[in-house]
Design a protein around this motif. Structure first.
Motif, PDB file in Angstrom:
ATOM      1  N   LYS A 155      46.824  43.233  30.427  1.00 24.70           N
ATOM      2  CA  LYS A 155      45.799  42.818  29.471  1.00 24.70           C
ATOM      3  C   LYS A 155      44.466  43.435  29.868  1.00 24.70           C
ATOM      4  O   LYS A 155      44.333  44.037  30.952  1.00 24.70           O
ATOM      5  N   ALA A 156      43.475  43.287  29.022  1.00 25.07           N
ATOM      6  CA  ALA A 156      42.157  43.835  29.299  1.00 25.07           C
ATOM      7  C   ALA A 156      41.510  43.110  30.469  1.00 25.07           C
ATOM      8  O   ALA A 156      41.797  41.931  30.730  1.00 25.07           O
ATOM      9  N   VAL A 157      40.643  43.836  31.184  1.00 26.94           N
ATOM     10  CA  VAL A 157      39.861  43.227  32.258  1.00 26.94           C
ATOM     11  C   VAL A 157      38.386  43.426  31.954  1.00 26.94           C
ATOM     12  O   VAL A 157      37.992  44.395  31.299  1.00 26.94           O
ATOM     13  N   THR A 158      37.585  42.485  32.405  1.00 24.57           N
ATOM     14  CA  THR A 158      36.143  42.603  32.255  1.00 24.57           C
ATOM     15  C   THR A 158      35.535  43.011  33.588  1.00 24.57           C
ATOM     16  O   THR A 158      36.085  42.724  34.662  1.00 24.57           O
ATOM     17  N   LEU A 159      34.408  43.685  33.519  1.00 29.02           N
ATOM     18  CA  LEU A 159      33.710  44.141  34.708  1.00 29.02           C
ATOM     19  C   LEU A 159      32.503  43.247  34.960  1.00 29.02           C
ATOM     20  O   LEU A 159      31.935  42.706  33.999  1.00 29.02           O
ATOM     21  N   PRO A 160      32.083  43.036  36.214  1.00 30.44           N
ATOM     22  CA  PRO A 160      32.553  43.724  37.414  1.00 30.44           C
ATOM     23  C   PRO A 160      33.924  43.235  37.878  1.00 30.44           C
ATOM     24  O   PRO A 160      34.320  42.104  37.600  1.00 30.44           O
ATOM     25  N   LEU A 161      34.633  44.114  38.599  1.00 25.41           N
ATOM     26  CA  LEU A 161      35.960  43.792  39.103  1.00 25.41           C
ATOM     27  C   LEU A 161      35.891  42.713  40.184  1.00 25.41           C
ATOM     28  O   LEU A 161      34.935  42.668  40.961  1.00 25.41           O
ATOM     29  N   ASP A 162      36.943  41.899  40.232  1.00 27.85           N
ATOM     30  CA  ASP A 162      37.014  40.850  41.251  1.00 27.85           C
ATOM     31  C   ASP A 162      38.235  41.043  42.147  1.00 27.85           C
ATOM     32  O   ASP A 162      38.900  40.095  42.547  1.00 27.85           O
ATOM     33  N   ILE A 163      38.540  42.298  42.443  1.00 27.73           N
ATOM     34  CA  ILE A 163      39.700  42.622  43.279  1.00 27.73           C
ATOM     35  C   ILE A 163      39.227  43.285  44.567  1.00 27.73           C
ATOM     36  O   ILE A 163      38.046  43.612  44.715  1.00 27.73           O
ATOM     37  N   GLU A 164      40.149  43.501  45.494  1.00 27.77           N
ATOM     38  CA  GLU A 164      39.837  44.220  46.729  1.00 27.77           C
ATOM     39  C   GLU A 164      40.776  45.384  46.975  1.00 27.77           C
ATOM     40  O   GLU A 164      40.374  46.391  47.547  1.00 27.77           O
ATOM     41  N   GLU A 165      42.024  45.265  46.556  1.00 25.52           N
ATOM     42  CA  GLU A 165      43.033  46.238  46.926  1.00 25.52           C
ATOM     43  C   GLU A 165      43.130  47.395  45.925  1.00 25.52           C
ATOM     44  O   GLU A 165      42.253  47.594  45.097  1.00 25.52           O
ATOM     45  N   ASN A 166      44.238  48.133  45.993  1.00 26.74           N
ATOM     46  CA  ASN A 166      44.543  49.221  45.074  1.00 26.74           C
ATOM     47  C   ASN A 166      45.665  48.754  44.150  1.00 26.74           C
ATOM     48  O   ASN A 166      46.815  48.651  44.575  1.00 26.74           O
ATOM     49  N   PRO A 167      45.371  48.445  42.876  1.00 32.75           N
ATOM     50  CA  PRO A 167      46.398  47.915  41.976  1.00 32.75           C
ATOM     51  C   PRO A 167      47.558  48.879  41.746  1.00 32.75           C
ATOM     52  O   PRO A 167      48.706  48.423  41.583  1.00 32.75           O
ATOM     53  N   LEU A 168      47.313  50.182  41.739  1.00 31.12           N
ATOM     54  CA  LEU A 168      48.409  51.130  41.538  1.00 31.12           C
ATOM     55  C   LEU A 168      49.370  51.075  42.718  1.00 31.12           C
ATOM     56  O   LEU A 168      50.599  51.020  42.534  1.00 31.12           O
ATOM     57  N   GLU A 169      48.843  51.079  43.931  1.00 26.19           N
ATOM     58  CA  GLU A 169      49.705  50.976  45.102  1.00 26.19           C
ATOM     59  C   GLU A 169      50.482  49.660  45.091  1.00 26.19           C
ATOM     60  O   GLU A 169      51.666  49.624  45.459  1.00 26.19           O
ATOM     61  N   ALA A 170      49.829  48.581  44.661  1.00 25.50           N
ATOM     62  CA  ALA A 170      50.501  47.285  44.607  1.00 25.50           C
ATOM     63  C   ALA A 170      51.645  47.300  43.599  1.00 25.50           C
ATOM     64  O   ALA A 170      52.725  46.737  43.863  1.00 25.50           O
ATOM     65  N   MET A 171      51.438  47.937  42.455  1.00 25.75           N
ATOM     66  CA  MET A 171      52.505  48.016  41.449  1.00 25.75           C
ATOM     67  C   MET A 171      53.670  48.862  41.946  1.00 25.75           C
ATOM     68  O   MET A 171      54.837  48.524  41.707  1.00 25.75           O
ATOM     69  N   ILE A 172      53.358  49.951  42.625  1.00 24.86           N
ATOM     70  CA  ILE A 172      54.425  50.805  43.169  1.00 24.86           C
ATOM     71  C   ILE A 172      55.235  50.018  44.199  1.00 24.86           C
ATOM     72  O   ILE A 172      56.469  50.024  44.192  1.00 24.86           O
TER      73      ILE A 172
END
Length: 409
Positions: A372-389
């Motif tokens: 789904k869509a995300v709003t900025l500013p981001l509230d994450i720390e990691e790398n979402p692509l690496e996490a999905m892989i």
């Protein structure tokens, strides 16, 4: 934007140079580039060597042979060659440090340099880092230490970019409605294009991002995974819309397209000119003269001759372009960085600007992860692509009899 033309630093005879520079991460020879490394330290070295009032005094690399070869090519004495960045900083006390290691190692080295007493500026290769936490950390530490942090988004200094921005500001296509970007990926390649989108929208904040990505096969560049396909849309606070279609089957046949109320401007069209534009009531495109540059730097005249001489071995790696010729885009970026240290003016390559552009990359990946869509500013720390892989969200080509085009959403 500061002109790409070389700014010469002045110094009094017999005085210490205003700027002493060092390079961390020399890499192997740039004559054999690969997705493992392009030895960008040599390109940075050429930039420093081209400037009067700047001395390249030290280098560091974990591989001693790489560091020694680099030093021999660019004129650094044996006393300035190190395998330890900490030792290099302590013994040579440089003013400016270029960090040219793979992106996963950027943050720790940038922070280490920023906390060294002598360092006034750190110029780091792009992309920023492989986690959002590290991207933010670099900017925060450098701000706290009073150290200028810049990233090598050198395409800002192309004549193509300068003339495209001028046309946009002069109303050649009317009010900007949409920015579109193509390219190979969102991260390694796309970081340049997101940066230019930020330039063309005058730094307008992004509020919302919605994207889907795929990782159909192993696709690593400089130790970091790159999605093989992406489709993304984002919205700026002023209502301008962004669209990205990258990788396999990209919908765009150019690197950037700016769509206005009264016309369209294209940068880097596949098989076409570096820059062209057309108003809605015109059938023919107007091709803009961007000599001596194409999208990635000089492609005509003596500038091209110099670049060919480097690649074929006629000139040693790290040899600067003669001062009477247009420099490479990296040389122009280095000149801007050093000038900003010398005169105190902000650089368009600032860490804060790079952070805003890079946030779009991580927001695209996070949107794909959440579906789904995300709003900025981001509230994450990691790398979402690496996490999905790591979570097995993608079907790799041939792994289960599919073509891998299932995506993450």
């Amino acid at each position: 934007m500061r002109s790409h033309r070389l700014r010469r630093l002045r110094r009094r005879p017999g005085t210490r140079p205003r700027v002493e520079a060092a390079v961390v991460g020399t890499g192997p020879s740039p004559r054999d580039p690969s997705v493992s490394g392009r030895a960008m330290g040599y390109h940075h070295a050429a930039g420093y060597r081209r400037l009067r009032g700047v001395d390249l005094v030290a280098c560091a690399d974990l591989v001693p042979a790489h560091a020694r070869r680099f030093a021999a090519n660019v004129g650094i004495p044996p006393s300035g060659v190190f395998t330890s960045t900490a030792e290099m900083l302590a013994r040579t006390e440089p003013d400016v440090v270029s960090v040219c290691v793979p992106p996963a190692a950027h943050a720790d080295l940038v922070v280490q340099c920023a906390r060294a007493a002598s360092v006034r500026a750190v110029h780091c290769e792009k992309p920023m880092a492989t986690t959002w936490r590290d991207c933010v950390r670099m900017v925060e530490v450098c701000e706290a230490e009073g150290v200028r942090l810049t990233f090598n988004h050198q395409r800002r200094f192309s004549v193509v970019t300068e003339r495209a921005k001028h046309l946009l500001d002069e109303g050649a296509i009317g009010r900007l409605v949409r920015v579109e970007m193509g390219g190979r990926n969102l991260f390694d390649y796309g970081t340049h294009l997101f940066d230019l989108c930020r330039l063309f929208t005058d730094g307008e904040p992004v509020e919302r991002v919605h994207a889907n990505v795929d990782y159909a096969r192993e696709n690593q560049r400089y130790g970091a995974p790159q999605e093989t396909w992406a489709l993304a849309q984002w919205r700026y606070r002023n209502g301008v819309v962004g669209l990205a279609s990258t990788g396999d089957g990209s919908l765009l046949n150019c690197q950037l397209r700016l769509v206005g109320r009264e016309g369209t401007l294209e940068v880097g069209r596949d098989g076409g000119p570096p820059l062209r534009h057309r108003r809605r009531d015109e059938e023919e495109w107007t091709v803009v003269d961007t000599r001596p540059d194409a999208v990635n730097g000089p492609v005509s005249g003596w500038g091209l001759v110099t670049e060919v001489a480097r690649r074929t071995g006629v000139l040693q790696p790290g040899t600067p372009t003669p001062r009477w010729l247009p420099g490479t885009l990296v040389e122009r970026a280095i000149a801007d960085v050093v000038a900003s240290v010398d005169d105190g003016e902000p650089s368009p390559l600032s860490g804060a600007s790079a952070l805003a552009s890079t946030e779009l990359v991580f927001a695209c990946w996070e949107s794909a992860r959440r579906g789904k869509a995300v709003t900025l500013p981001l509230d994450i720390e990691e790398n979402p692509l690496e996490a999905m892989i790591a979570a097995g969200r993608f079907a790799l080509d041939g792994a289960d009899g599919t073509d891998g085009a299932t995506g993450a959403g």
